[in-house]
Design a protein around this motif. Sequence first.
Motif, PDB file in Angstrom:
ATOM      1  N   THR A 296     -44.091  49.156  39.544  1.00  0.00           N
ATOM      2  CA  THR A 296     -42.771  49.328  39.647  1.00  0.00           C
ATOM      3  C   THR A 296     -41.850  49.218  38.939  1.00  0.00           C
ATOM      4  OG1 THR A 296     -42.320  48.145  41.939  1.00  0.00           O
ATOM      5  CG2 THR A 296     -43.625  50.158  42.024  1.00  0.00           C
ATOM      6  N   THR A 297     -42.412  47.826  38.187  1.00  0.00           N
ATOM      7  CA  THR A 297     -41.340  46.941  37.227  1.00  0.00           C
ATOM      8  C   THR A 297     -40.524  48.208  36.910  1.00  0.00           C
ATOM      9  OG1 THR A 297     -43.113  45.309  37.145  1.00  0.00           O
ATOM     10  CG2 THR A 297     -41.361  44.909  35.306  1.00  0.00           C
ATOM     11  N   GLN A 298     -41.243  48.825  35.674  1.00  0.00           N
ATOM     12  CA  GLN A 298     -40.913  49.898  34.885  1.00  0.00           C
ATOM     13  C   GLN A 298     -38.976  50.226  35.717  1.00  0.00           C
ATOM     14  OE1 GLN A 298     -39.806  49.322  31.960  1.00  0.00           O
ATOM     15  NE2 GLN A 298     -41.588  48.064  31.743  1.00  0.00           N
ATOM     16  N   ALA A 302     -35.243  49.739  35.224  1.00  0.00           N
ATOM     17  CA  ALA A 302     -33.983  51.464  35.413  1.00  0.00           C
ATOM     18  C   ALA A 302     -33.249  51.386  36.856  1.00  0.00           C
ATOM     19  CB  ALA A 302     -35.288  52.243  35.301  1.00  0.00           C
ATOM     20  N   GLU A 303     -33.400  51.139  37.983  1.00  0.00           N
ATOM     21  CA  GLU A 303     -32.390  50.709  39.215  1.00  0.00           C
ATOM     22  C   GLU A 303     -31.760  49.724  38.751  1.00  0.00           C
ATOM     23  OE1 GLU A 303     -34.976  50.111  42.333  1.00  0.00           O
ATOM     24  OE2 GLU A 303     -36.003  52.005  42.669  1.00  0.00           O
ATOM     25  N   ALA A 304     -31.939  48.593  38.111  1.00  0.00           N
ATOM     26  CA  ALA A 304     -31.506  47.965  37.639  1.00  0.00           C
ATOM     27  C   ALA A 304     -30.076  48.235  36.676  1.00  0.00           C
ATOM     28  CB  ALA A 304     -32.164  46.322  37.331  1.00  0.00           C
ATOM     29  N   ASN A 309     -24.493  50.981  35.645  1.00  0.00           N
ATOM     30  CA  ASN A 309     -24.039  51.262  35.348  1.00  0.00           C
ATOM     31  C   ASN A 309     -22.911  51.400  35.671  1.00  0.00           C
ATOM     32  OD1 ASN A 309     -25.280  52.050  32.610  1.00  0.00           O
ATOM     33  ND2 ASN A 309     -26.317  53.481  33.149  1.00  0.00           N
ATOM     34  N   GLU A 310     -23.247  52.107  37.293  1.00  0.00           N
ATOM     35  CA  GLU A 310     -22.464  52.639  38.388  1.00  0.00           C
ATOM     36  C   GLU A 310     -21.569  51.422  38.289  1.00  0.00           C
ATOM     37  OE1 GLU A 310     -20.689  53.674  42.144  1.00  0.00           O
ATOM     38  OE2 GLU A 310     -21.099  54.275  39.842  1.00  0.00           O
ATOM     39  N   LYS A 311     -21.695  50.300  37.883  1.00  0.00           N
ATOM     40  CA  LYS A 311     -20.655  48.651  38.624  1.00  0.00           C
ATOM     41  C   LYS A 311     -19.362  49.428  37.127  1.00  0.00           C
ATOM     42  CE  LYS A 311     -23.401  45.093  40.593  1.00  0.00           C
ATOM     43  NZ  LYS A 311     -23.789  43.980  40.395  1.00  0.00           N
ATOM     44  N   LEU A 312     -20.324  49.658  36.271  1.00  0.00           N
ATOM     45  CA  LEU A 312     -19.121  49.874  35.013  1.00  0.00           C
ATOM     46  C   LEU A 312     -17.732  50.864  35.256  1.00  0.00           C
ATOM     47  CD1 LEU A 312     -21.082  48.807  32.209  1.00  0.00           C
ATOM     48  CD2 LEU A 312     -19.430  47.919  32.697  1.00  0.00           C
TER      49      LEU A 312
END
Length: 539
Positions: A296-298, A302-304, A309-312
């Motif tokens: 599940t690395t990718q 993607a979640e990171a 993006n949500e933080k921005l």
Amino acid sequence: MIRQETANLNGGKRAELSTRRIHGSSEMADAIRRHAWEGTALGAIQDWSAELVVAVNLMLGSKLISCLIWGPERVLLYNDLYKHLLGTKPASMGEPFLDVWDEIRDQAAGIIGEPWKTGEANIFERVPFRILLNGELVERICTLSNNPVWGDTPEGPRILGLYQSIIDYTDAELVERKLRESEAQLSAIYDSGAVAAALIDAKTFRYLRVNSKLAEMLNQSIETVTGTSVFDLAADVKALRNQLESVARGEALIGVSAEGELANSPGVHRHWHSNYVPVRSEDGEVTGIAAASIETTQQKKAEAALIQNEKLAAVGRLAASIAHEINNPLESVTNLLYLAKTTEEKSEIAEYLDTAEIELRRASAITSQTLRFYKQSTNPVAMTGEALFKSVLSVYQGRLMNSNVAVQERMRAQKTVEVFDGEIRQVLNNLVGNAIDALLPNGGRLLLRSREGTDWSSGDKGVIFTVADTGSGMPSHVLEKVFEPFYTTKGLGGTGLGLWLSKEIMDRHRGRIRVRSSQTPGSSGTVFAVFLPFEAATR
């Protein structure tokens, strides 16, 4: 009359002699004794050679499927077990062997021909035959041995017949074929699947079998991985040892996660999601571990990226509020500096400058608070519920001032919680921001609560944060999806990631987030409850 009595007497003597020469009470022993051998090439039983009598009795007493093929005419005699190969064939006792097996005449002739010629026994392992059995051609798979029977004749030692023993492997072979076919199908599924699969020894934790996907994931060949210790290849995957040892003790683990580095890829941090099931022997002992994993690395990357993006996006949503908060003291500073320039009284100038300094400190406090809000801690810190709520409210002061929203606070939690404060502020900021959105433009009450409590599903003790509003509430179909990524009711103004990210953060803190909502007139609104254990941060 005398001749008839003599014939009856001689017949009785022959029957008595047949009974004495052919032993046993089996069905075929009786059939051989009753058979009219006088009309065959073998002649009457009382005239049989000692070699034939011995061979017949040996055959009848055998525990294997057995027959005799005797004399130049290859006459067939057989025991009870041989009958199941004959099925409903016409009477075969005393008939020529090749006539009985006419449907496989050439194959049968080849099998018995060599011993007749050479006098040496032979054996044929698991030979397939297409024989006529009960009116149908069916396949039988048998192992046959042919042993010549020698005897003395006026011409010297000669082969008198063949003693044939048979083992019928048909049922076992068919089962084995099905097993091989099933294994081939399973292997095809095992090797072609998108899941990395393995069988691991429960004592040594060595790979007993792996599929191509696992070998690919480990960047090794199947041959290299097989027989290698799991921990030699994944020594830096910290959770793995505890997981496998738990399964070796008999516990199945479904949907567990692990992360770390592989031995042949140092410096590359990777993530996996796995199922582990114990494999038991007949006596219940755990002998193996069936493992199925996906990397599940990718997905984590993607979640990171989504989280970032949500933080921005959150920063963007707050930019206007922060600009307004900073703009007020800056306007005051501009006016105060103008007044200081236009006056000649030193006391008034000093007073203007002191006031300007206070306003600048206010602007500095706002910017510091904002930076603290979004700066991610590398280590958990102890925070009170009141401190967390106040840091969030400070960002919304300007927005709340003219919004007709009444904030009601009740902070009862005295103990601190160990958290990554930037992440928890992000959760509370998202809940408070959503609550304010729900109250605008008509206004209402925003209720913020903190108290000590227990998560009864886990037994953990901690702090419960409540964010409630008296807005219009949410319908049931919205409630079902509020924690799904990209689901938003704000149109272009929302990312649909805020609550999903909040739930992810709470999961990492071993906490819980719950929501209730009502659209009932007079009691409408939404309540979010966040539970954080006292020692929530585990990373």
